[in-house]
Scaffold this motif. Structure first.
Motif, PDB file in Angstrom:
ATOM      1  N   CYS A 100      -1.657  24.930 -31.516  1.00  0.00           N
ATOM      2  CA  CYS A 100      -1.526  26.015 -30.543  1.00  0.00           C
ATOM      3  C   CYS A 100      -2.223  25.665 -29.238  1.00  0.00           C
ATOM      4  O   CYS A 100      -1.677  25.863 -28.150  1.00  0.00           O
ATOM      5  N   ASN A 101      -3.452  25.144 -29.325  1.00  0.00           N
ATOM      6  CA  ASN A 101      -4.168  24.741 -28.123  1.00  0.00           C
ATOM      7  C   ASN A 101      -3.459  23.595 -27.411  1.00  0.00           C
ATOM      8  O   ASN A 101      -3.370  23.555 -26.180  1.00  0.00           O
ATOM      9  N   GLN A 102      -2.938  22.663 -28.197  1.00  0.00           N
ATOM     10  CA  GLN A 102      -2.322  21.460 -27.643  1.00  0.00           C
ATOM     11  C   GLN A 102      -1.007  21.772 -26.925  1.00  0.00           C
ATOM     12  O   GLN A 102      -0.634  21.083 -25.974  1.00  0.00           O
ATOM     13  N   THR A 103      -0.294  22.799 -27.366  1.00  0.00           N
ATOM     14  CA  THR A 103       1.043  23.066 -26.836  1.00  0.00           C
ATOM     15  C   THR A 103       1.097  24.390 -26.073  1.00  0.00           C
ATOM     16  O   THR A 103       1.099  24.414 -24.848  1.00  0.00           O
ATOM     17  N   VAL A 104       1.121  25.488 -26.801  1.00  0.00           N
ATOM     18  CA  VAL A 104       1.347  26.792 -26.194  1.00  0.00           C
ATOM     19  C   VAL A 104       0.294  27.137 -25.137  1.00  0.00           C
ATOM     20  O   VAL A 104       0.629  27.566 -24.034  1.00  0.00           O
ATOM     21  N   LYS A 105      -0.981  26.946 -25.454  1.00  0.00           N
ATOM     22  CA  LYS A 105      -2.042  27.366 -24.536  1.00  0.00           C
ATOM     23  C   LYS A 105      -2.300  26.364 -23.415  1.00  0.00           C
ATOM     24  O   LYS A 105      -2.329  26.723 -22.241  1.00  0.00           O
ATOM     25  N   PHE A 106      -2.512  25.103 -23.775  1.00  0.00           N
ATOM     26  CA  PHE A 106      -2.951  24.148 -22.766  1.00  0.00           C
ATOM     27  C   PHE A 106      -1.818  23.318 -22.177  1.00  0.00           C
ATOM     28  O   PHE A 106      -2.050  22.426 -21.360  1.00  0.00           O
ATOM     29  N   LYS A 107      -0.592  23.606 -22.583  1.00  0.00           N
ATOM     30  CA  LYS A 107       0.572  22.979 -21.965  1.00  0.00           C
ATOM     31  C   LYS A 107       1.412  24.036 -21.263  1.00  0.00           C
ATOM     32  O   LYS A 107       1.544  24.043 -20.045  1.00  0.00           O
TER      33      LYS A 107
ATOM     34  N   ALA B 195      -6.060  15.381 -18.115  1.00  0.00           N
ATOM     35  CA  ALA B 195      -5.573  16.243 -17.040  1.00  0.00           C
ATOM     36  C   ALA B 195      -5.854  17.712 -17.349  1.00  0.00           C
ATOM     37  O   ALA B 195      -6.208  18.498 -16.454  1.00  0.00           O
ATOM     38  N   GLN B 196      -5.698  18.101 -18.616  1.00  0.00           N
ATOM     39  CA  GLN B 196      -5.980  19.479 -19.002  1.00  0.00           C
ATOM     40  C   GLN B 196      -7.472  19.779 -18.926  1.00  0.00           C
ATOM     41  O   GLN B 196      -7.872  20.845 -18.455  1.00  0.00           O
ATOM     42  N   VAL B 197      -8.300  18.841 -19.380  1.00  0.00           N
ATOM     43  CA  VAL B 197      -9.756  19.026 -19.311  1.00  0.00           C
ATOM     44  C   VAL B 197     -10.191  19.257 -17.870  1.00  0.00           C
ATOM     45  O   VAL B 197     -11.054  20.100 -17.588  1.00  0.00           O
TER      46      VAL B 197
END
Length: 398
Positions: free
Chosen positions: A113-120, A171-173
């Motif tokens: 969820c963090n890897q896709t929906v939230k942070f992407k 890039a997300q960090v």
């Protein structure tokens, strides 16, 4: 001059999107940033039609939680929007969760969820809105480190959520902010009380938010009606002890609910989804000393290949509730392996192995990967089970 979010703008000119789940943590993030003068926009994601789970204590991201987030936004005076991400969540989190369990693994949907929906997806929305940062209520620190930012374990180690955030890209960090990294949970609740937020005493959300009543097998059976194919329960020494109704009802390390009685305590040692077999044995067979990883996300300053060739010593977590333990990162036959110097019990494929530069609060997060296979020395040495070099793609682990 940098503001409190390390952005070279006055707070009043800095737009921050806050991911508001409806819980106390994200609500406090929105409140303190608004009080510091930032232009705050609250966004809540509707991730699934919760049904019973939307009313269950500890559920998140559905039903009452959306109303709680909306009410918090009204109290602190910020705009709030609800985005329907149900299709994205089903495709990127729930469906892979079911497939992983059917393959005999123990997946961690919060990582996905963090890897896709939230942070992407949500992060892309924040950028479209002209935001300078996306802030969340996770307990983890983010600090400037040269030209980029790095992640660190928080002050409150009992709430450390770095295990679920290892797959965050560089890039997300750089775009994310985690204002709770220097707070304890009691301090967060006290701030919520200070701002008069109704969620100040709200229970924490559960790890698997979309699983009603904690029964993940119900979700899998609904999504994959063929998941309950029967097979054999086999002792590690080769004896067939009984039958089961489907491998999705078992996890590595499980003792209760196996469905056989032999007069000795038995644990689930391995699961072979292809052969539909569940292997059980004594507790000593759960001790794991080596892992093969896939889908590795590396945030360390030394390149991953170089770190592996040098047999880099680091600390790793193979479960969110366990403290980091000493390990060695290395490469063998083109694979990235982790040697667990003290061994761990009940490690399963599908779980995460997260890397740290050290232990304790403030330790840098170096990344991590998904456990593909495990090696258990007791199984090999005592029961002469097949060695660590399993066939590529085999769902069995030993």
């Amino acid at each position: 001059m940098l503001n409190s979010l390390d952005i070279s703008k006055p707070a009043a000119d800095t737009r921050v999107v806050v991911a508001m789940s409806g819980g106390v943590d994200s609500s406090v993030v929105a409140a303190i940033l608004q009080a510091q003068g930032y232009e705050v926009i609250g966004i809540t994601l509707q991730l699934y039609d919760g049904g019973a789970s939307a009313r269950r204590a500890g559920a998140c991201c559905a039903g009452q939680d959306i109303n709680d987030a909306r009410r918090t936004a009204e109290i602190i005076g910020i705009p709030h929007y609800v985005l329907d991400y149900e299709d994205k969540f089903r495709e990127q989190v729930i469906n892979p969760f079911a497939e992983s369990y059917m393959a005999g693994e123990t997946p961690i949907p919060c990582v996905a969820c963090n890897q896709t929906v939230k942070f992407k997806d949500l992060l892309a929305t924040a950028i479209d809105l002209g935001a300078d940062a996306l802030a969340t209520g996770h307990y983890i620190e983010s600090r400037a480190n040269g030209a980029h930012r790095s992640l660190y374990r928080p002050i409150d180690l009992a709430r450390d959520q770095s295990y679920f955030l290892y797959a965050t890209t560089q890039a997300q960090v750089d775009f994310l902010r985690f204002p709770l990294g220097k707070l304890t949970k009691p301090e967060t609740r006290a701030i919520a009380e200070q701002y008069g937020l109704g969620v100040a005493a709200k229970p924490d959300s559960q790890d698997i938010c979309f699983v009603a009543n904690g029964r993940y097998t119900d979700v899998i059976q609904k999504l994959r009606p063929n998941a309950g194919e029967p097979g054999d329960i086999v002792h590690i020494d080769g004896r067939v002890l009984g039958r089961h109704d489907g491998v999705v009802g078992f996890t590595i390390g499980q003792r209760k609910g196996i469905g056989i009685a032999t007069g000795e305590p038995l644990y689930v040692i391995s699961i072979n989804a292809r052969e539909k077999t569940v292997t059980v044995g004594p507790r000593e067979c759960l001790s794991t000393n080596r892992l093969a990883l896939r889908e590795i996300n590396w945030l360390g300053q030394m390149p991953l290949g170089e770190a592996a060739r040098n047999r880099t010593e680091l600390m790793v977590k193979v479960r969110s509730t366990r403290p980091p333990a000493p390990a060695v990162l290395m490469e063998q036959d083109g694979e990235i392996l982790i040697e667990l110097l003290e061994g761990e019990e009940g490690v399963s494929p599908g779980q995460a192995c997260v890397f740290y530069a050290a232990d304790g609060a403030g330790a840098m997060v170096l990344g991590g990967g998904v456990i593909a296979r495990t090696h258990r020395a007791v199984v090999d040495n005592v029961y002469q089970h097949r060695p660590f070099q399993t066939n590529p793609g085999s769902p069995e682990t030993v």
